[in-house]
Design an enzyme around this catalytic site. Structure first.
Site, PDB file in Angstrom:
ATOM      1  N   ASP A   1       0.859  -1.180   0.000  1.00 45.97           N
ATOM      2  CA  ASP A   1       0.000   0.000   0.000  1.00 45.97           C
ATOM      3  C   ASP A   1       0.907   1.245   0.000  1.00 45.97           C
ATOM      4  O   ASP A   1       1.771   1.353  -0.859  1.00 45.97           O
ATOM      5  CB  ASP A   1      -0.955  -0.061   1.203  1.00 45.97           C
ATOM      6  CG  ASP A   1      -1.952   1.082   1.268  1.00 45.97           C
ATOM      7  OD1 ASP A   1      -2.924   1.067   0.493  1.00 45.97           O
ATOM      8  OD2 ASP A   1      -1.758   1.995   2.094  1.00 45.97           O
TER       9      ASP A   1
ATOM     10  N   HIS B   1      -7.140  -6.170  -1.050  1.00 48.59           N
ATOM     11  CA  HIS B   1      -6.095  -5.167  -0.873  1.00 48.59           C
ATOM     12  C   HIS B   1      -5.050  -5.542   0.174  1.00 48.59           C
ATOM     13  O   HIS B   1      -3.914  -5.087   0.100  1.00 48.59           O
ATOM     14  CB  HIS B   1      -6.745  -3.839  -0.483  1.00 48.59           C
ATOM     15  CG  HIS B   1      -5.776  -2.723  -0.330  1.00 48.59           C
ATOM     16  ND1 HIS B   1      -4.993  -2.261  -1.374  1.00 48.59           N
ATOM     17  CD2 HIS B   1      -5.420  -1.977   0.757  1.00 48.59           C
ATOM     18  CE1 HIS B   1      -4.228  -1.267  -0.946  1.00 48.59           C
ATOM     19  NE2 HIS B   1      -4.462  -1.083   0.345  1.00 48.59           N
TER      20      HIS B   1
END
Length: 321
Positions: A102, A299
């Site tokens: 991320d 994610h």
């Protein structure tokens, strides 16, 4: 919990960083994203250490057990790269493999691009290497609207207060509620709703996330009280400034060996089309070892698919020895 993980603090660039560490050997730095911490890498410590690596995962600037500068301008990408480069030296090392997920991925990619002398190899999870371009926030607003989460985060104090009001609920919603549901979609807050209204609390946590995990994240974030999430949100508040600061390095290639791993259901795929990701990897990472796409994965890559991510990292690390 892994009792072999050692915890310490180190002062770099005027901030006090908390470190989690295990193992001896070549240094591997693991950089978390938002809203995470060192704990995001809990599954990678033991296998990487057992394979002969010194594994260090900091709470990055503004997060969890690390200090939180008050000035929003103290969270630019150059500050974050500076923390990584200083940390390598503070650990008594000359070079490292840098791995980021991320927001940690842009820090890892930028460190490799700007300080190739320090980076033996670089791996990005979820977010590919990107290059500076015109007005990223303006483009996001045009593509996804005013409710796009990165635009929403620009409002001083608003998301900060919403997320800090109930830490455990916030982590359950974000980690457990933003998950694969078929086609990836961007996080957009409908007009008139609050940030977390758009992410209902899940009836049950996904298999990869436990209440103990939620408690671990919440306990560390609680150290900053009502500003629990402010440090991480300030990273987003520098998106346009980062673009300006990095303009001189637009198109700069990453010469270190590289690895990219992403879930096929990652919301990032709704923001950066897969063909664009392929283009960026081809043009910015000429020494790309592998581009790994994980099916049925959202994610939270290394938490959702720890075995697959660890295997990809070990396969990559072996090529650097």
């Amino acid at each position: 919990m892994n009792d072999a993980i050692k915890h310490s603090h180190v002062e770099v660039n005027g901030v006090r960083l908390h470190l989690a560490e295990q193992g001896e050997g070549p240094l591997v730095l693991l950089l978390h994203g938002f809203p995470e911490s060192w704990y995001s890498w809990r599954h990678q410590f033991a296998p990487l250490a057992e394979a002969g690596y010194r594994v260090v995962a900091p709470d990055q600037r503004g997060y969890a057990r690390s200090s939180q500068p008050e000035d929003v301008d103290a969270y630019t990408l150059l500050h974050l790269v500076g923390d990584v480069t200083a940390l390598i030296g503070a650990l008594g090392e000359e070079r490292a493999v840098v791995v980021g997920h991320d927001w940690g991925a842009p820090v890892a990619w930028a460190t490799a691009a700007l300080r190739p002398d320090l980076v033996r190899g670089v791996a990005g999870l979820s977010v590919p290497p990107v290059t500076a371009g015109p007005g990223p926030l303006a483009a996001a607003r045009e593509n996804f609207g005013e409710g796009f989460y990165q635009i929403y985060f620009q409002q001083p104090g608003r998301a900060d207060a919403e997320l800090a009001a109930d830490l455990r609920s916030s982590f359950r919603r974000i980690l457990g509620g933003i998950s694969p549901e078929g086609k990836p979609r961007p996080w957009v807050v409908p007009d008139g709703q609050g940030l977390l209204d758009s992410v209902p609390e899940p009836e049950r946590l996904p298999d990869w996330l436990t209440e103990a995990d939620i408690e671990a994240f919440a306990a560390d974030y609680a150290l900053h009280g009502e500003h629990a999430f402010t440090g991480g949100l300030n990273w987003y508040r520098n998106i346009d400034r980062n673009n300006e600061l990095m303009a001189a390095f637009a198109g700069r290639r990453i010469e270190a060996p590289a690895l990219y791993v992403a879930g096929e259901q990652d919301l990032v795929n709704a923001m950066i089309a897969p063909e664009v990701v392929t283009y960026l990897l081809e043009h910015l990472t000429p020494r790309l070892h592998r581009h790994v796409r994980l099916p049925d994965t959202g994610h939270w890559t290394q938490q959702e698919r720890p075995a697959e991510v660890t295997e990809a990292l070990l396969d990559f690390l072996k090529t650097l020895d």
